[in-house]
Motif scaffolding. Structure first.
Motif, mmCIF file in Angstrom:
data_model
loop_
_atom_site.group_PDB
_atom_site.id
_atom_site.type_symbol
_atom_site.label_atom_id
_atom_site.label_comp_id
_atom_site.label_asym_id
_atom_site.label_seq_id
_atom_site.Cartn_x
_atom_site.Cartn_y
_atom_site.Cartn_z
ATOM 1 N N THR A 210 0.861 -1.180 0.000
ATOM 2 C CA THR A 210 0.000 0.000 0.000
ATOM 3 C C THR A 210 0.897 1.229 0.000
ATOM 4 N N VAL A 211 0.694 2.114 -0.949
ATOM 5 C CA VAL A 211 1.396 3.399 -0.962
ATOM 6 C C VAL A 211 0.345 4.484 -0.797
ATOM 7 N N ARG A 212 0.465 5.248 0.257
ATOM 8 C CA ARG A 212 -0.575 6.224 0.598
ATOM 9 C C ARG A 212 0.035 7.579 0.918
ATOM 10 N N PRO A 213 -0.766 8.657 0.782
ATOM 11 C CA PRO A 213 -0.301 9.976 1.223
ATOM 12 C C PRO A 213 -0.189 10.018 2.742
ATOM 13 N N VAL A 214 0.654 10.885 3.249
ATOM 14 C CA VAL A 214 0.699 11.097 4.689
ATOM 15 C C VAL A 214 -0.638 11.680 5.137
ATOM 16 N N ARG A 215 -0.973 11.432 6.392
ATOM 17 C CA ARG A 215 -2.228 11.942 6.949
ATOM 18 C C ARG A 215 -1.909 13.149 7.821
ATOM 19 N N HIS A 260 2.129 19.111 1.975
ATOM 20 C CA HIS A 260 0.898 18.870 1.235
ATOM 21 C C HIS A 260 0.783 17.357 1.082
ATOM 22 N N GLN A 261 -0.351 16.822 1.507
ATOM 23 C CA GLN A 261 -0.491 15.364 1.602
ATOM 24 C C GLN A 261 -0.168 14.664 0.283
ATOM 25 N N GLU A 262 -0.547 15.278 -0.824
ATOM 26 C CA GLU A 262 -0.373 14.631 -2.124
ATOM 27 C C GLU A 262 1.092 14.482 -2.524
ATOM 28 N N LEU A 263 1.980 15.196 -1.839
ATOM 29 C CA LEU A 263 3.389 15.223 -2.219
ATOM 30 C C LEU A 263 4.274 14.406 -1.286
ATOM 31 N N ASN A 264 3.675 13.741 -0.319
ATOM 32 C CA ASN A 264 4.442 12.998 0.669
ATOM 33 C C ASN A 264 3.798 11.634 0.881
ATOM 34 N N MET A 265 4.597 10.586 0.730
ATOM 35 C CA MET A 265 4.060 9.235 0.714
ATOM 36 C C MET A 265 4.707 8.331 1.764
ATOM 37 N N ILE A 266 3.894 7.408 2.267
ATOM 38 C CA ILE A 266 4.372 6.314 3.116
ATOM 39 C C ILE A 266 3.985 5.011 2.439
ATOM 40 N N ALA A 267 4.945 4.109 2.334
ATOM 41 C CA ALA A 267 4.684 2.792 1.755
ATOM 42 C C ALA A 267 4.595 1.762 2.864
ATOM 43 N N GLU A 268 3.583 0.914 2.772
ATOM 44 C CA GLU A 268 3.371 -0.130 3.780
ATOM 45 C C GLU A 268 3.404 -1.497 3.106
ATOM 46 N N VAL A 269 3.940 -2.454 3.812
ATOM 47 C CA VAL A 269 3.911 -3.843 3.379
ATOM 48 C C VAL A 269 3.148 -4.630 4.432
ATOM 49 N N LEU A 334 9.187 0.101 -4.346
ATOM 50 C CA LEU A 334 8.498 1.071 -3.494
ATOM 51 C C LEU A 334 8.942 2.492 -3.821
ATOM 52 N N ALA A 335 10.237 2.672 -4.051
ATOM 53 C CA ALA A 335 10.749 4.003 -4.376
ATOM 54 C C ALA A 335 10.140 4.512 -5.681
ATOM 55 N N PHE A 336 10.108 3.671 -6.700
ATOM 56 C CA PHE A 336 9.545 4.086 -7.977
ATOM 57 C C PHE A 336 8.051 4.385 -7.863
ATOM 58 N N MET A 337 7.339 3.602 -7.054
ATOM 59 C CA MET A 337 5.912 3.857 -6.873
ATOM 60 C C MET A 337 5.679 5.207 -6.207
ATOM 61 N N MET A 338 6.413 5.472 -5.128
ATOM 62 C CA MET A 338 6.215 6.735 -4.420
ATOM 63 C C MET A 338 6.562 7.930 -5.289
ATOM 64 N N ILE A 339 7.700 7.868 -5.954
ATOM 65 C CA ILE A 339 8.115 9.020 -6.745
ATOM 66 C C ILE A 339 7.214 9.208 -7.969
#
Length: 390
Positions: A210-215, A260-269, A334-339
């Motif tokens: 799961t790759v999601r924006p920060v909350r 800005h939430q859309e510009l910052n991501m957390i990846a979860e496994v 994960l890096a490619f997905m987030m960026i």
């Protein structure tokens, strides 16, 4: 320390107290204004970084600031400081026992530079240090390195900007380059290469990921997750010094206005946070208009910009993947997905066309490979120097 030059006298004065720190900061701002393409930073923020009562860095560090005076006129400045946590790191990672630091280096000419560096070295010796490393102003997490290439374009948020001739003065004082840091320029108006797109689509089919924006509504908890990953992910890197809980909390407060939430991501496994990527709109766009001052109208420019930073550049200052995943294919996926998600959002919502990634250590093969894969190119080079204190 005093030096006589013909009919002129060059002296180094230690800086003390609130007024002294203000003189030190204002002198640095004067020097910065002389450098082509420089952007004035917020004076209040610069003062706070040097205030032991406000910056938690001083919970594990102490410093002495110096100003060079020639016939009563300020002509240079430098800091000498010791980070107790850096002393606890292994020497192979860049710091280690006996390593003191210098930073905030500005000088009018080579004679001023020489005397400032000698003064900083003498102070470090008096504190039992056997090695000097810098410039690092003041923490490695703030502004590490001297800009040696890239003065031809304006710096982005939280990146130093120095005249090219400083490098020669530091090297003439016996310093050898210990590490090179790069930043990469990226065109975010276009899609990434097909290979990267295939890797992203493969990750999207993986139900574990799961790759999601920060909350932002849970910002304190999110910051703790992000910086927890950072302390683990970067722990083997050159120059690493762990962030303390106090620094984590302080950093969270400082970063929140530019998040800005859309510009910052957390990846979860499988629900576990394992990676993150932070991206900041380039506040220097607004600071250039405000002149680095909040009053009388600077606050208006900054507030307007912060709410909706349209058409500005972006900076990716930090990303990390937990060490247990770093040797796996999952890390780059994960890096490619987030960026990719951040690129898409920056382009669509903020009409951004350019981003800067870094800094990146020159020997960080994983990050260099990612930067190459997305067709970015090196646009700035910073040097960190070291010298034994005999």
């Amino acid at each position: 320390m005093v030096s006589t030059e013909g009919d002129s006298t060059l002296a180094i004065e230690p800086v003390e107290g609130k007024k002294g720190r203000a003189r030190f900061v204002d002198l640095g701002r004067t020097f910065a204004a002389r450098v082509e393409n420089s952007v004035p930073q917020l004076r209040s923020e610069q003062l706070e970084l040097l205030n032991p009562d406000k910056n938690p860095f001083f919970g594990h560090a102490h410093a002495q600031l110096f100003i060079a005076m020639r016939d009563g006129r300020p002509v240079g400045r430098i800091s000498a400081h010791i980070d107790e946590l850096a002393l606890e790191m292994s020497a192979e990672q860049g710091f280690g026992p006996g390593t003191g630091l210098f930073g905030y280096f500005d000088a009018e000419d080579k004679d001023v530079a020489r005397l400032l560096l000698e003064t900083a070295q003498d102070w470090l010796r008096s504190q039992g240090m056997t090695r000097s490393v810098g410039p690092i102003s003041m923490s490695v997490w703030e502004e590490p390195g001297l800009l040696v290439k890239g003065q031809d374009h304006a710096p982005v948020i939280m990146m130093g900007h120095h005249p090219a001739h400083y490098a020669g003065w530091i090297e003439n004082a016996g310093y050898i380059r210990a590490k090179t840091l790069y930043t990469y320029d990226l065109d975010i108006s276009k899609e990434f290469p097909p290979l990267v797109q295939r890797i992203v689509k493969s990750g999207e089919r993986n139900k574990r990921i799961t790759v999601r924006p920060v909350r932002k509504k849970d910002w304190d908890a999110e910051v703790a997750k992000i910086l927890g990953i950072l302390n683990d992910a970067w722990s083997d890197n050159w120059g690493f010094v762990p962030l303390t809980p106090e620094e984590v909390a302080y950093t969270g407060i400082k970063l929140k206005p530019v998040i800005h939430q859309e510009l910052n991501m957390i990846a979860e496994v499988e629900g576990k946070p394992v990676a993150f990527m932070l991206t900041f709109p380039d506040v220097n766009y607004a600071l250039a208009k405000s002149g680095g001052k909040l009053f009388p109208t600077g606050w208006w420019h900054l507030l307007k910009w912060a709410r909706n930073p349209q058409n500005c550049d972006m900076r990716v200052p930090l990303m990390g993947v937990l060490k247990e995943y770093q040797s796996s294919r999952l890390a780059s996926q994960l890096a490619f997905m987030m960026i990719s998600y951040i690129r898409r959002n920056a382009s669509a919502k903020f009409q951004s066309k350019r981003a800067e990634i870094g800094w990146i250590l020159d020997d960080n093969q994983g990050m260099v490979a990612i930067a190459d894969a997305i067709d970015s190119s090196i646009n700035r080079e910073y040097a960190i120097y070291a010298k034994p204190l005999d």
